[in-house]
Design a protein around this motif. Structure first.
Motif, PDB file in Angstrom:
ATOM      1  N   UNK A   1       6.755 -10.526   6.514  1.00  0.00           N
ATOM      2  CA  UNK A   1       7.567 -10.075   7.650  1.00  0.00           C
ATOM      3  C   UNK A   1       6.822  -9.013   8.450  1.00  0.00           C
ATOM      4  N   UNK A   2       6.140  -8.144   7.713  1.00  0.00           N
ATOM      5  CA  UNK A   2       5.414  -7.058   8.388  1.00  0.00           C
ATOM      6  C   UNK A   2       4.219  -7.617   9.150  1.00  0.00           C
TER       7      UNK A   2
ATOM      8  N   UNK B   1       6.453  -1.299  12.590  1.00  0.00           N
ATOM      9  CA  UNK B   1       7.279  -2.439  13.018  1.00  0.00           C
ATOM     10  C   UNK B   1       8.758  -2.083  13.054  1.00  0.00           C
ATOM     11  N   UNK B   2       9.172  -1.060  12.303  1.00  0.00           N
ATOM     12  CA  UNK B   2      10.574  -0.646  12.322  1.00  0.00           C
ATOM     13  C   UNK B   2      10.812   0.532  13.263  1.00  0.00           C
ATOM     14  N   UNK B   3       9.837   0.847  14.104  1.00  0.00           N
ATOM     15  CA  UNK B   3      10.001   1.990  15.016  1.00  0.00           C
ATOM     16  C   UNK B   3      10.991   1.641  16.114  1.00  0.00           C
ATOM     17  N   UNK B   4      11.595   2.663  16.689  1.00  0.00           N
ATOM     18  CA  UNK B   4      12.553   2.422  17.785  1.00  0.00           C
ATOM     19  C   UNK B   4      11.754   2.046  19.036  1.00  0.00           C
ATOM     20  N   UNK B   5      12.339   1.209  19.862  1.00  0.00           N
ATOM     21  CA  UNK B   5      11.617   0.732  21.053  1.00  0.00           C
ATOM     22  C   UNK B   5      11.250   1.890  21.970  1.00  0.00           C
ATOM     23  N   UNK B   6      12.004   2.968  21.927  1.00  0.00           N
ATOM     24  CA  UNK B   6      11.682   4.098  22.809  1.00  0.00           C
ATOM     25  C   UNK B   6      10.382   4.783  22.385  1.00  0.00           C
ATOM     26  N   UNK B   7      10.008   4.625  21.122  1.00  0.00           N
ATOM     27  CA  UNK B   7       8.750   5.226  20.643  1.00  0.00           C
ATOM     28  C   UNK B   7       7.541   4.365  20.987  1.00  0.00           C
TER      29      UNK B   7
ATOM     30  N   UNK C   1      -1.731   1.919   4.747  1.00  0.00           N
ATOM     31  CA  UNK C   1      -1.021   1.175   3.713  1.00  0.00           C
ATOM     32  C   UNK C   1       0.111   0.399   4.387  1.00  0.00           C
ATOM     33  N   UNK C   2       0.613  -0.672   3.744  1.00  0.00           N
ATOM     34  CA  UNK C   2       1.732  -1.426   4.335  1.00  0.00           C
ATOM     35  C   UNK C   2       2.903  -0.530   4.729  1.00  0.00           C
ATOM     36  N   UNK C   3       3.036   0.603   4.069  1.00  0.00           N
ATOM     37  CA  UNK C   3       4.136   1.501   4.413  1.00  0.00           C
ATOM     38  C   UNK C   3       3.975   2.060   5.835  1.00  0.00           C
ATOM     39  N   UNK C   4       2.731   2.259   6.267  1.00  0.00           N
ATOM     40  CA  UNK C   4       2.479   2.708   7.646  1.00  0.00           C
ATOM     41  C   UNK C   4       2.802   1.569   8.615  1.00  0.00           C
ATOM     42  N   UNK C   5       2.407   0.345   8.228  1.00  0.00           N
ATOM     43  CA  UNK C   5       2.718  -0.826   9.059  1.00  0.00           C
ATOM     44  C   UNK C   5       4.232  -1.001   9.161  1.00  0.00           C
TER      45      UNK C   5
END
Lengths: 595, 595
Positions: A362-363, A336-342, A328-332
């Motif tokens: 945006x997503x 896209x909002x994950x931290x770069x370290x992840x 679902x878009x919520x997973x997307x």
């Protein structure tokens, strides 16, 4: 706007305008043939020399996919979960053992077997093992509370329930509730970690009576004779709707529909032979959008994830060279909002199917930047999950990004398994013009529409009125034949006689840099009837007040569509990522009239 | 070798060992249920709340593919033929007009409409237009003579025949023969070139009574209400077997089987959305291996070729950026032996499906060099064309070329549409061991097996004995589960009690640098029973005598397998490229015993 919106909602209670329907509601179930046509097509008039016999007629069933993959792909990896790995031959043998063990527990043809588990190998196996025992699999949503679980166990009459060791406590509570009500208690089977380990809390189960999944399998017979469906319309699964409304219904799938939707989804997503599929869609949701079966058809490798987290997603993609995934878009949004370290770079393009809600521009943009290729599909639990796709046209690649994302957010056109998907006037059932403006209801017709709602003939009858499955989603048709959902019929906000698509307002809200999540519902209003009320969750470290949000919306929308109220809070979601608007509507109602 | 080869051919006349079968042969057709099981599966016992109605049940039919593509891909190119181009919307409208015009000519449900035409747009359209009128399409082989055409027209009871303008003379002769025999004459429709031009000879038709295709279409109604099948087992086409034996049989396909084999073939060949397909397989052959319908499912562009010649193939690939094509090894042979002046570089990899005979290693090697990627499939007219594929395993890519080609020449494993393909003992029906040595007969079971032989219940009954379609092909099963055809049961040579696979001998012959084409049959022998006799055509400019060929074979084969006789001549072929061994067997028989 189309005429029926002038008298909002009367068409939903269609019985009031169709006396014939009302009559049959009060009669017994056979009345349905009056509404949606003959139940049985003409039987086959064979020409001379032709026959229907076991050589040329076999009931369609996804069980065939597993049997074939056990042969064609037998030494290739079928399922991966941490350090656990199976080949297709092993998965097939485990499913045979499982089916055999189920019959030893007393499971007969037509019985229901429930599950309460995340995306672990046992869930994959249960989708074959249960039907191979002739039974229906009923996959319960893992985020339900014990009260709801007990209600669904009672309604489905499940004889066995398979429970992941982490969810044992809640299952146990649910069984306790059934005991109190003197209902029948299903046999409990605990799914341990594949190394046999259990969480500490789950050990309490063994003070009571319970089986352990791996032990059960070891007692099953690998030479078990599979109970194939006797008729391809026999049921294979029950999916209780995820509860965007408060009344869950048991959507029943057939072997035929499951076979056809598996192939249609494989084709719609361009899944070639031997894909590597990452399980970020819950398997309990529409049987994993039918890709549990579809991946078996193509000999894919199924990467199981207990918890869907950005780090686990990026790690899995890099380690296993994932080719396809869904969410679902919520997973997307989470990706896209994950931290770069992840994050980790993708080894190659990953095809992502998204659905359940239109993906915000945006997503889409950020997903592309990360190297994902996103397809947008649409469907409902009642259509076996995916039913349409925004089929991408190569000529659109040269359009500016905003235009591409706008086109991609549309729900598109039917997939190969369906006969027809159309936007129609809910009263007259006439097709609406393809003017991009006239709203109608999305309606489905074809072999990948559910068999009906379990033990709910009245709801089935209403859903199939006029020979179409009526989705409850409102949409427009564009001149290129693609349709675009504007709202759930019950979600639309009507303000001063004007229809406001909450999806359109939410799209603008999502484009605000500080907004992480947004949902719009109608707030009762003495003057306007309703006004739009936005529930918003801000991104960490960002700030914005109601005034700024409202101004932003008024800058990007006709003024009557901009929210009059903005509430900042976490949004209630179903486990499949859908926002539970009925809860927000209750809150907005409690606020009372704005003026 | 397996026991049943010790008593050659008795098992082919299986009735002699199964008294029960013999009895039913002399009874009426209902007797077939005794042999291949119940004709009707259990009817559906619906659970409460479930229904079968037009919203969720539609008879499967490839007509759906066209209707959907007219919507999803409507402005994309559907069919190209020289300067003629249609879009999917246009193709759909032309098919509607065609169906309408057919009903105006008096065509009713269940009627037969014949065709005699090469791969021109009308042939593509007839595959939809005829079924949309509720009729069966019977595509006659364009290389048949007028006598055979008249026999097939009489047998099929075709009411209309569509004839390409270049084939008009032969059709006219066939109709003349029917008149002489006082048989009913079908209505003649002439397919002109799309610019309306006709060959000079064809104008004679207009002295007699005939319609012209394009005129007929212009009289059809685009609002025609399509006659969908009432039951998905209703027949869609008749394919007369191409005559590797001298007795053609009318193989009947159903809408259900055509739908399922189209999707299975699309998946087997990895045909994604919007392929560009070059028509080098005759459309009259198994309805173009079901890809006439399959390409409609995927919104492909169909490049039509009147004549399959190397220059036209290379030109089309370069001009239209062909992605997929198909052809018997004889077509591949033509490509690799083409003059360099006819060739053009491929713009990108072209996927080629080959079948009908195992592709010789030399041809695979040269095709790869030219930039083609060849998949090997196998099937029979009775299995809707493609039924199995030598599913390629990525790990085989690193093997030496000879090993790769040896693996690829195997017929492989069943595709997704079939329930089971196995190699079984023709008498006991027991599965043979996967030792790569024990021979058995290839048998099929599943929804993509024909409905039967038109008006030939006895042949149907025999083909489906024991609930399996018995292919007449002899094969072994390898330890990896893939099977390999060794010979047609009637082609195998038995010399001194040893079975000789003529395919194995031919593979060695093809590896001789001077050999262009080769075929081996048994020559009667007073001492050995039979000895292998090779018919060979040499490449232009090459020379070799019988002695050299025999020595070459003895160097590469056990001596008993090497030919004792070599005849240099052109090989008789069916129009689909299969060598007509029955003609060669007659010649070998006429030679008499060698010793």
């Amino acid at each position: 706007m189309n005429h029926f919106f002038k008298i909002p909602f009367t068409w939903i209670i269609t019985t009031s305008v169709l006396p014939q329907v009302r009559t049959t509601f009060n009669q017994n179930f056979r009345g349905i043939s009056q509404i949606c046509g003959n139940l049985e097509p003409r039987s086959w008039n064979s020409m001379e020399g032709l026959v229907r016999c076991p050589a040329n007629y076999v009931p369609l069933s996804p069980i065939t996919f597993l049997e074939r993959s056990a042969k064609v792909y037998r030494d290739r990896t079928s399922v991966v979960y941490g350090t656990v790995k199976y080949t297709w031959r092993e998965t097939y043998e485990r499913c045979l053992r499982l089916a055999s063990a189920l019959t030893q527990l007393g499971i007969s043809r037509g019985d229901v077997v429930a599950t309460l588990a995340p995306n672990v190998p046992a869930m994959y196996e249960l989708h074959f093992g249960v039907p191979m025992a002739g039974a229906l699999i009923c996959t319960l949503n893992t985020r339900l509370d014990s009260a709801m679980i007990s209600v669904l166990l009672k309604h489905s009459e499940a004889k066995v329930i398979f429970v992941d060791h982490e969810l044992l406590e809640i299952a146990w509570e649910a069984l306790g509730l059934l005991t109190k009500r003197k209902s029948k208690i299903p046999i409990l089977v605990v799914i341990s970690e594949s190394d046999g380990s259990l969480t500490s809390s789950s050990t309490t189960a063994f003070d009571k009576e319970a089986y352990v999944y791996e032990n059960l399998l070891s007692k099953g017979d690998v030479k078990f004779e599979v109970r194939k469906p006797e008729n391809e319309l026999d049921s294979i699964s029950i999916n209780y709707t995820s509860g965007t409304t408060s009344e869950p219904k048991g959507v029943v799938y057939s072997h035929r529909g499951a076979y056809l939707n598996s192939l249609a989804t494989v084709l719609l997503h361009g899944i070639g032979a031997m894909p590597v599929y990452l399980w970020t869609v819950p398997m309990f949701h529409c049987n994993g959008w039918c890709l549990i079966w579809g991946n078996a058809a193509q000999g894919g490798t199924n990467i199981c994830l207990r918890r869907v987290r950005p780090k686990a997603i990026f790690d899995s993609i890099a380690l296993h060279k994932v080719t396809h995934m869904g969410g679902a878009p919520t997973v997307l949004n989470m990706i896209v909002n994950s931290s770069t370290s992840d994050r980790k770079p993708l080894p190659s393009k990953v095809e992502v199917m998204t659905g359940g809600a239109p993906p915000p521009p945006q997503i889409l943009h950020k997903m592309e930047e990360l190297g994902f290729s996103v397809s947008h599909l649409y469907g409902l639990t009642e259509t076996y999950g995916p039913g349409t796709i925004c089929q991408w046209r190569p000529e659109w690649n040269s359009l500016p990004p905003e235009e591409r994302y706008r086109l991609k957010s549309r729900q598109g056109v039917q997939h190969l398994g369906l006969e027809e998907v159309d936007v129609r006037d809910p009263v007259t059932l006439e097709s609406v013009p393809d003017d991009g403006k006239t709203m109608g209801e999305v309606m489905f017709r074809g072999n990948t529409v559910m068999s009906g709602y379990h033990k709910n003939p009245r709801a089935t009858e209403e859903a199939f009125r006029g020979g179409w499955f009526q989705s409850g989603d409102l949409a427009v048709k564009h001149s290129d034949g693609y349709f675009e959902v504007k709202d759930r019929s019950k979600d639309i906000v009507i303000s001063g006689g004007e229809n406001i698509s909450t999806i359109e307002v939410e799209t603008v809200l999502y484009s605000h840099p500080a907004v992480l999540e947004a949902a719009v519902v109608g707030r009762p209003d003495n003057h306007w009837g309703q006004t739009p009320c936005a529930f918003v969750k801000l991104k960490e470290g960002f700030q914005a007040d109601a005034e700024e949000i409202i101004k932003f919306c008024r800058d990007h929308l006709p003024h009557y569509m901009a929210p009059r109220t903005v509430v900042f809070e976490d949004l209630p979601r179903t486990s499949t990522g859908k926002i539970q608007k009925f809860i927000l509507r209750e809150k907005a109602k409690a606020m009372g009239s704005l003026f």
